[in-house]
Design an enzyme around this catalytic site. Structure first.
Site, PDB file in Angstrom:
ATOM      1  N   HIS A 171       0.868  -1.180   0.000  1.00 35.25           N
ATOM      2  CA  HIS A 171       0.000   0.000   0.000  1.00 35.25           C
ATOM      3  C   HIS A 171       0.903   1.228   0.000  1.00 35.25           C
ATOM      4  O   HIS A 171       1.681   1.445   0.919  1.00 35.25           O
ATOM      5  CB  HIS A 171      -0.924   0.022   1.216  1.00 35.25           C
ATOM      6  CG  HIS A 171      -1.866   1.194   1.216  1.00 35.25           C
ATOM      7  ND1 HIS A 171      -3.091   1.157   0.586  1.00 35.25           N
ATOM      8  CD2 HIS A 171      -1.752   2.435   1.738  1.00 35.25           C
ATOM      9  CE1 HIS A 171      -3.702   2.316   0.725  1.00 35.25           C
ATOM     10  NE2 HIS A 171      -2.904   3.117   1.428  1.00 35.25           N
ATOM     11  N   CYS A 172       0.805   2.020  -1.054  1.00 34.37           N
ATOM     12  CA  CYS A 172       1.690   3.173  -1.220  1.00 34.37           C
ATOM     13  C   CYS A 172       0.974   4.445  -0.775  1.00 34.37           C
ATOM     14  O   CYS A 172      -0.051   4.818  -1.364  1.00 34.37           O
ATOM     15  CB  CYS A 172       2.124   3.292  -2.686  1.00 34.37           C
ATOM     16  SG  CYS A 172       3.205   4.711  -2.988  1.00 34.37           S
ATOM     17  N   PRO A 173       1.474   5.140   0.248  1.00 29.95           N
ATOM     18  CA  PRO A 173       0.816   6.382   0.676  1.00 29.95           C
ATOM     19  C   PRO A 173       0.959   7.511  -0.341  1.00 29.95           C
ATOM     20  O   PRO A 173       0.159   8.447  -0.336  1.00 29.95           O
ATOM     21  CB  PRO A 173       1.543   6.727   1.985  1.00 29.95           C
ATOM     22  CG  PRO A 173       2.877   6.071   1.863  1.00 29.95           C
ATOM     23  CD  PRO A 173       2.657   4.818   1.075  1.00 29.95           C
ATOM     24  N   ASN A 215      -1.831   6.908  -2.455  1.00 27.79           N
ATOM     25  CA  ASN A 215      -2.999   6.669  -1.614  1.00 27.79           C
ATOM     26  C   ASN A 215      -3.825   5.499  -2.153  1.00 27.79           C
ATOM     27  O   ASN A 215      -5.059   5.562  -2.219  1.00 27.79           O
ATOM     28  CB  ASN A 215      -3.868   7.925  -1.513  1.00 27.79           C
ATOM     29  CG  ASN A 215      -4.899   7.832  -0.394  1.00 27.79           C
ATOM     30  OD1 ASN A 215      -4.745   7.039   0.536  1.00 27.79           O
ATOM     31  ND2 ASN A 215      -5.953   8.626  -0.497  1.00 27.79           N
TER      32      ASN A 215
END
Length: 367
Positions: free
Chosen positions: A125-127, A130
């Protein structure tokens, strides 16, 4: 909206809300600052209408910006692809190899993990986008990691050359002093003035460009290094035996997997561990070793406290940390409780009987 949908693929209009997060705000701000300053400085340093080189330089800048934004927005809005709610394999024999998701009330396909929904071939999950990186958007994400350092490197060269050419005739050296006269008249006046605020903005943009080149470039090489063994972030515990690995990653023709295509190979998705050392759930536990302290996962996912004797079903991990679900009692499971998160690897040991079960399963598959 029709023009925008031709540039970026939207699942629905609610996906636009992904922009309201600190990750996309910072990423798009860096792209906007570097692109804007590079275009302005290229006009000052290398006016595009005077020479062929200036025109090529200017067009390359525009090209970098368009390609970076195209891959960034598609990585964000296309999404990773999700397992249908309540999905189960057509062949019931395959169920013994799959993990059941109590939240989605269905089985997980190999290399899929739950993050709000069960994500197909989830990497992480890449911030910054998002969103999760997985089956549908992995190609866009990897292309963005490649294009961003290239574009920032080009912008950094423009920033350096602009400051050099504009300050060359304005710097005077003494025995013990260096004087910069920004009001001095230059031999060749640029179309746009280069004042003290412009110099400060260019210097700031140069720092952003160099920092982005180093940081994003390292992420790109990490991604490329994991291609040959097909071991990405969350999926690093799983092996997918397939010859066309790059074709699976760079699937430019985005298609939704059919239900019967979700099962590509039978494998166990969980490894059972027993807790041998208590852990209080601290983010950076110094008592668990220096490497565990400094190698704590950079993620918003929780840490779970452990007590000696607990059973953990691990689904992924690093050299020093692991991630999994704690096996709960029947009463806790009926209440809907779920304890899942990161914990130090040194606190657990693999169950011997689980290894024997895995060996017997592998023998059946070979036979």
């Amino acid at each position: 909206m029709k023009f925008l949908s031709g540039f970026v693929t939207f699942e629905n209009l609610h996906e636009v809300r992904r922009l309201c997060h600190w990750g996309p705000i910072i990423a798009l701000s860096v792209i906007a600052i570097c692109s804007t300053m590079a275009i302005l400085d290229s006009i000052i340093w290398y006016w595009p209408l005077d020479t062929t080189g200036g025109s090529i330089n200017f067009l390359m800048l525009i090209n970098w910006t368009v390609l970076i934004l195209y891959n960034y927005f598609n990585a964000m809005f296309v999404g990773p692809g999700y397992i249908p709610i309540g999905w189960k394999p057509e062949n019931q024999v395959d169920m013994q190899y799959l993990q059941y998701c109590r939240v989605c009330q269905g089985y997980k396909a190999p290399r899929s993990h739950h993050c709000r929904k069960c994500v197909m071939k989830m990497d992480h999950h890449c911030p910054w986008i998002n969103n999760c990186c997985g089956h549908m958007n992995h190609a866009y994400f990897t292309s963005f990691l490649l294009l961003a350092p290239l574009g920032c490197s080009h912008a950094a060269i423009i920033f350096i050359m602009t400051m050099y050419t504009q300050l060359y005739e304005r710097i005077s050296f003494g025995w013990s002093t260096v004087k910069i006269d920004m009001s001095a008249v230059r031999q060749f006046q640029p179309l746009m003035p280069f004042s003290v605020p412009a110099f400060a903005a260019t210097l700031f943009a140069l720092g952003l460009a160099l920092g982005t080149t180093i940081a994003v470039g390292m992420l790109f090489f990490i991604q490329v290094g994991s291609f040959p063994r097909f071991a990405f972030g969350i999926s690093s515990l799983h092996k997918l035996f397939c010859d066309a690995k790059f074709k699976q990653i760079f699937n430019w023709r985005i298609q939704t997997l059919k239900h019967n295509n979700l099962i590509c190979v039978g494998l166990d998705q969980q490894v059972q561990y027993q807790v041998v050392e208590d852990y209080n759930g601290a983010c950076c536990p110094l008592s668990k070793g220096i490497q565990t302290f400094f190698r704590t996962p950079c993620t918003e996912e929780p840490r779970i406290p452990l007590n000696k004797g607990d059973i953990i079903l691990a689904t992924r991990g690093t050299k020093w940390w692991m991630y999994g679900d704690k096996v709960l009692s029947e009463e806790e499971m009926k209440a809907g409780d779920r304890v899942r998160g990161w914990f130090p690897r040194r606190c657990v040991e693999k169950c011997h009987y689980d290894t024997a079960a895995n060996d017997s399963t592998s023998n059946k598959k070979v036979n």
